[in-house]
Enzyme design. Sequence first.
Site, mmCIF file in Angstrom:
data_model
loop_
_atom_site.group_PDB
_atom_site.id
_atom_site.type_symbol
_atom_site.label_atom_id
_atom_site.label_comp_id
_atom_site.label_asym_id
_atom_site.label_seq_id
_atom_site.Cartn_x
_atom_site.Cartn_y
_atom_site.Cartn_z
ATOM 1 C CE LYS A 117 -4.518 0.997 0.344
ATOM 2 N NZ LYS A 117 -5.704 0.179 -0.006
ATOM 3 C CG ASP A 157 -7.213 3.439 -0.772
ATOM 4 O OD1 ASP A 157 -7.787 2.336 -0.675
ATOM 5 O OD2 ASP A 157 -7.149 4.238 0.184
HETATM 6 P P1 NAD Z 1 -13.017 7.721 -2.520
HETATM 7 O O1 NAD Z 1 -11.977 8.755 -2.363
HETATM 8 O O2 NAD Z 1 -13.587 7.482 -3.877
HETATM 9 O O3 NAD Z 1 -14.251 8.030 -1.533
HETATM 10 C C1 NAD Z 1 -14.071 8.191 -0.158
HETATM 11 C C2 NAD Z 1 -15.396 8.596 0.461
HETATM 12 O O4 NAD Z 1 -15.267 8.609 1.888
HETATM 13 C C3 NAD Z 1 -15.859 9.988 0.036
HETATM 14 O O5 NAD Z 1 -17.247 9.981 -0.138
HETATM 15 C C4 NAD Z 1 -15.481 10.829 1.262
HETATM 16 O O6 NAD Z 1 -16.296 11.980 1.396
HETATM 17 C C5 NAD Z 1 -15.771 9.844 2.374
HETATM 18 N N1 NAD Z 1 -15.099 10.214 3.631
HETATM 19 C C6 NAD Z 1 -13.829 10.636 3.806
HETATM 20 N N2 NAD Z 1 -13.618 10.913 5.089
HETATM 21 C C7 NAD Z 1 -14.756 10.659 5.746
HETATM 22 C C8 NAD Z 1 -15.159 10.763 7.093
HETATM 23 N N3 NAD Z 1 -14.311 11.187 8.032
HETATM 24 N N4 NAD Z 1 -16.433 10.415 7.417
HETATM 25 C C9 NAD Z 1 -17.291 10.001 6.475
HETATM 26 N N5 NAD Z 1 -16.957 9.874 5.181
HETATM 27 C C10 NAD Z 1 -15.715 10.202 4.818
HETATM 28 O O7 NAD Z 1 -12.389 6.376 -1.910
HETATM 29 P P2 NAD Z 1 -12.787 4.865 -2.213
HETATM 30 O O8 NAD Z 1 -11.891 4.362 -3.278
HETATM 31 O O9 NAD Z 1 -14.260 4.749 -2.367
HETATM 32 O O10 NAD Z 1 -12.333 4.166 -0.849
HETATM 33 C C11 NAD Z 1 -13.180 4.060 0.298
HETATM 34 C C12 NAD Z 1 -12.741 2.910 1.157
HETATM 35 O O11 NAD Z 1 -12.759 1.707 0.394
HETATM 36 C C13 NAD Z 1 -11.308 3.010 1.704
HETATM 37 O O12 NAD Z 1 -11.268 2.374 2.970
HETATM 38 C C14 NAD Z 1 -10.515 2.177 0.724
HETATM 39 O O13 NAD Z 1 -9.309 1.687 1.270
HETATM 40 C C15 NAD Z 1 -11.501 1.077 0.445
HETATM 41 N N6 NAD Z 1 -11.278 0.327 -0.790
HETATM 42 C C16 NAD Z 1 -11.203 0.958 -1.997
HETATM 43 C C17 NAD Z 1 -11.014 0.203 -3.143
HETATM 44 C C18 NAD Z 1 -11.016 0.808 -4.515
HETATM 45 O O14 NAD Z 1 -10.963 0.046 -5.490
HETATM 46 N N7 NAD Z 1 -11.113 2.109 -4.675
HETATM 47 C C19 NAD Z 1 -10.854 -1.182 -3.052
HETATM 48 C C20 NAD Z 1 -10.926 -1.782 -1.809
HETATM 49 C C21 NAD Z 1 -11.141 -1.017 -0.692
#
Ligand code: NAD
Length: 428
Positions: A117, A157
């Site tokens: 990561k 991410d």
């Molecule tokens: P993203 O940047 O597209 O979206 C993040 C979201 O979380 C946004 O809506 C943001 O406003 C919200 N957020 C941020 N801080 C916050 C808080 N304090 N309280 C409430 N909401 C909050 O990111 P993503 O890619 O959707 O990732 C979200 C989660 O999923 C992370 O934990 C990431 O590690 C995990 N994840 C992502 C992927 C991927 O393919 N993108 C894969 C596996 C896991």
Amino acid sequence: MSSHHEIPSYLTPSEIGPWGVYLEQIDRVTPYLGSLARWVETLKRPKRILIVDVPIERDDGTIAHFEGYRVQHNTSRGPGKGGVRFHQDVTLSEVMALSAWMTVKNAAVNVPYGGAKGGIRVDPKTLSQGELQRMTRRYTSEINIIIGPNKDIPAPDVNTNEQIMAWMMDTYSMNQGSTASGVVTGKPISLGGSLGRHEATGRGVFVVGCEAAAKLGLAIVGARVAVQGFGNVGGVAARLFAEAGAKVVAVQDHAASIVCETGLDVPALQAHVKQHGSVAGFKGAEVIADGARFWEVECDILVPAALEQQITEANANKIRAKLILEGANGPTTPAADDILHDRGVLVVPDVIANAGGVTVSYFEWVQDFSSFFWTEEEINLRLTRIMREAFAAVWQLAQDKKVSLRTAAFIVACTRVLQAREMRGLYP
Ligand code: NAD
């Protein structure tokens, strides 16, 4: 919670954070590892940590410095794989934990990768597009020495996307002197990205959610769904649940919490977020002024899809859902896990629930290597099959051993990683 863990010299006790959560999860699985427990210490130490200074010239001529990381937790089963996060709260502990969860996830769904990561401690909203590009390129150059299509393959991410992956691919390629599309996944389709990758994580959450709901006798049609985080993962999962007839009754993001008894218009909310950067100000909903009360919303399915350590001792007792699907990585602390387990709330852990992203990243990487691209239908079929099979195997093991789905997923995954470790033996 984790005070008894050995803390690496490079983290102070107050910095143990998400890494402490991960160590606790490893302690919980260790009794089930049999003779492989001899190797478990391997999982408690990242293989390699790179901390880099990322200087950029800002648009106003000043120089700004950011702290960047790339952690390769384990490469026993293949190259490192895992996303890159741009967020103001990124810490070494967080990147270490996220890298370790990638090791576990990749093994749980049996894609041939280790875990890695990366991240930069920065609020990207404070950067212009030019500054964002310069920072991404300098970071890529700094970690260039340890990444590569056969070494470690970054992906999107939190706050990173297709455009950032394109810049990373280009920077790496310029340094190599030839185009290396397989160095990152989550790229734009026109640069060797895969159909279905953008939606893959949310789709995986939905697929696994349907399987888990069926086990509980919970119909998706009419089910009440609450989602924290409305980005790539939460937004897509919400849309798929709504399309399947569920009601998305509450959404929280970094700026606001909103509710709508009759179900939010998810495509309209996505359009609003695209335009305004958050769910705040969306017309078709009421606002929950106290964000902590989001967790008390009456719902059947709760999807944390934002950041780590959101479901804790403080709110686990108030959650009304029957089913929690961990779209985010590490959203539930071990103490909250225990409370939810005692209350009969089913938690589908991150390492299964959000594995759809890395699964289609794997497809993307395979397609890049063979320069032969699959149809979206084929990708979604293969994704669905892998997700269903992984869920079924973990469900069965959880029944047999009478453990949580998280412990079962960790048993499957850690066994695979440590078997590889044992068979390879220690070098020299
Ligand atoms: P993203 O940047 O597209 O979206 C993040 C979201 O979380 C946004 O809506 C943001 O406003 C919200 N957020 C941020 N801080 C916050 C808080 N304090 N309280 C409430 N909401 C909050 O990111 P993503 O890619 O959707 O990732 C979200 C989660 O999923 C992370 O934990 C990431 O590690 C995990 N994840 C992502 C992927 C991927 O393919 N993108 C894969 C596996 C896991």
